[in-house]
Design a protein around this motif. Structure first.
Motif, mmCIF file in Angstrom:
data_model
loop_
_atom_site.group_PDB
_atom_site.id
_atom_site.type_symbol
_atom_site.label_atom_id
_atom_site.label_comp_id
_atom_site.label_asym_id
_atom_site.label_seq_id
_atom_site.Cartn_x
_atom_site.Cartn_y
_atom_site.Cartn_z
ATOM 1 N N SER A 60 -2.110 22.310 6.334
ATOM 2 C CA SER A 60 -0.856 21.567 6.367
ATOM 3 C C SER A 60 -1.157 20.190 6.951
ATOM 4 N N GLY A 61 -0.243 19.268 6.754
ATOM 5 C CA GLY A 61 -0.431 17.919 7.256
ATOM 6 C C GLY A 61 0.522 16.957 6.589
ATOM 7 N N PHE A 62 0.128 15.682 6.550
ATOM 8 C CA PHE A 62 0.963 14.678 5.908
ATOM 9 C C PHE A 62 0.086 13.569 5.335
ATOM 10 N N ARG A 63 0.717 12.754 4.496
ATOM 11 C CA ARG A 63 0.044 11.636 3.834
ATOM 12 C C ARG A 63 1.004 10.446 3.831
ATOM 13 N N LEU A 64 0.548 9.300 4.289
ATOM 14 C CA LEU A 64 1.317 8.055 4.254
ATOM 15 C C LEU A 64 0.602 7.073 3.339
ATOM 16 N N THR A 65 1.371 6.401 2.493
ATOM 17 C CA THR A 65 0.813 5.403 1.586
ATOM 18 C C THR A 65 1.619 4.121 1.724
ATOM 19 N N ALA A 66 0.926 2.998 1.873
ATOM 20 C CA ALA A 66 1.572 1.692 1.917
ATOM 21 C C ALA A 66 0.924 0.827 0.849
ATOM 22 N N GLY A 67 1.739 0.166 0.054
ATOM 23 C CA GLY A 67 1.173 -0.650 -1.003
ATOM 24 C C GLY A 67 2.127 -1.702 -1.515
ATOM 25 N N PHE A 68 1.618 -2.550 -2.386
ATOM 26 C CA PHE A 68 2.422 -3.621 -2.959
ATOM 27 C C PHE A 68 1.875 -3.970 -4.337
ATOM 28 N N THR A 69 2.661 -4.749 -5.060
ATOM 29 C CA THR A 69 2.269 -5.265 -6.363
ATOM 30 C C THR A 69 2.153 -6.777 -6.224
ATOM 31 N N PRO A 70 0.961 -7.371 -6.478
ATOM 32 C CA PRO A 70 0.825 -8.829 -6.374
ATOM 33 C C PRO A 70 1.823 -9.536 -7.294
ATOM 34 N N GLN A 71 2.388 -10.636 -6.815
ATOM 35 C CA GLN A 71 3.445 -11.337 -7.521
ATOM 36 C C GLN A 71 3.033 -11.775 -8.923
ATOM 37 N N TYR A 72 1.826 -12.240 -9.106
ATOM 38 C CA TYR A 72 1.394 -12.766 -10.404
ATOM 39 C C TYR A 72 0.659 -11.737 -11.255
ATOM 40 N N LEU A 73 0.544 -10.518 -10.766
ATOM 41 C CA LEU A 73 -0.075 -9.416 -11.513
ATOM 42 C C LEU A 73 0.882 -8.225 -11.474
ATOM 43 N N PRO A 74 1.990 -8.271 -12.235
ATOM 44 C CA PRO A 74 3.049 -7.264 -12.088
ATOM 45 C C PRO A 74 2.680 -5.859 -12.526
ATOM 46 N N ARG A 75 1.558 -5.652 -13.167
ATOM 47 C CA ARG A 75 1.167 -4.304 -13.587
ATOM 48 C C ARG A 75 0.107 -3.691 -12.671
ATOM 49 N N LEU A 76 -0.386 -4.456 -11.703
ATOM 50 C CA LEU A 76 -1.426 -3.991 -10.781
ATOM 51 C C LEU A 76 -0.780 -3.557 -9.467
ATOM 52 N N ASP A 77 -1.186 -2.418 -8.943
ATOM 53 C CA ASP A 77 -0.684 -1.913 -7.668
ATOM 54 C C ASP A 77 -1.862 -1.703 -6.728
#
Length: 190
Positions: A60-77
């Motif tokens: 058992s446990g947990f998972r945290l994810t933080a991310g963003f999409t670059p403004q000029y590359l809208p399909r890249l995460d």
């Protein structure tokens, strides 16, 4: 094959081809899923969290994810993932035999994904630190621990309200094989 069956297959294929491009590009990152969205900042950063429980009941446990999409590359995460897992009574093989360990692991990975309309593909790579405590009072039982590599890949497909995910994650240390995950899910909100 009958003419009506061929016609049904052709009609279904045409409708699928029409429907896929008409899907709006999701604002959810390629690696996003059914995790609870904890924070969505004004700069576009999304923080998600989810619990981790294995079907065998060991972990058992947990998972945290933080991310963003670059403004000029809208399909890249781009993102980072932090995970914490505890496992009880895990059978582990050492050079001189087998024993049970209670293990704790902390891991961190970099995650990158790309979205093609409703389809998102992603990969992750990082490190995990683990510590294992022997179960029992025998003085010959060994403690275990170390650092190992974590790698994985996955896909997410969103069609209208249906979200399906497939993910594979591997931890390279053979002692930690019980943490290798392959998950598949289909989510239909109603």
């Amino acid at each position: 094959m009958q003419l009506s069956s061929r016609l049904a297959i052709a009609l279904t294929s045409i409708l699928a081809l029409i429907a896929i491009p008409s899907q709006a590009d999701s604002t959810m990152p390629a690696y996003g899923g059914m995790a609870k969205k904890l924070v969505h900042l004004e700069n576009g950063m999304i923080v998600q969290g989810t619990g981790v429980d294995t079907p065998d009941g060991y972990t058992s446990g947990f998972r945290l994810t933080a991310g963003f999409t670059p403004q000029y590359l809208p399909r890249l995460d781009l993102g980072a993932e932090f995970s914490y897992r505890e496992s009880d009574d895990v059978p582990v093989s050492f050079a001189d035999g087998q024993q049970l360990l209670d293990t704790t692991s902390l891991g961190g990975s970099l995650v990158a994904g790309v979205r093609f309309g409703p389809l998102g593909l992603y990969a992750k790579s990082g490190l995990a630190e683990w510590q294992g405590d022997p179960v029992g009072d025998d003085e010959q039982l060994q403690r275990g621990g170390g650092t190992t590599r974590v790698q994985g890949f996955g896909a997410r497909l969103k069609l209208r309200h249906l979200v399906s995910r497939l993910e594979f994650e591997e931890i390279e240390d053979p002692t930690m094989n019980h943490l290798n995950l392959m998950t598949a899910s289909v989510h239909i909100p109603f």
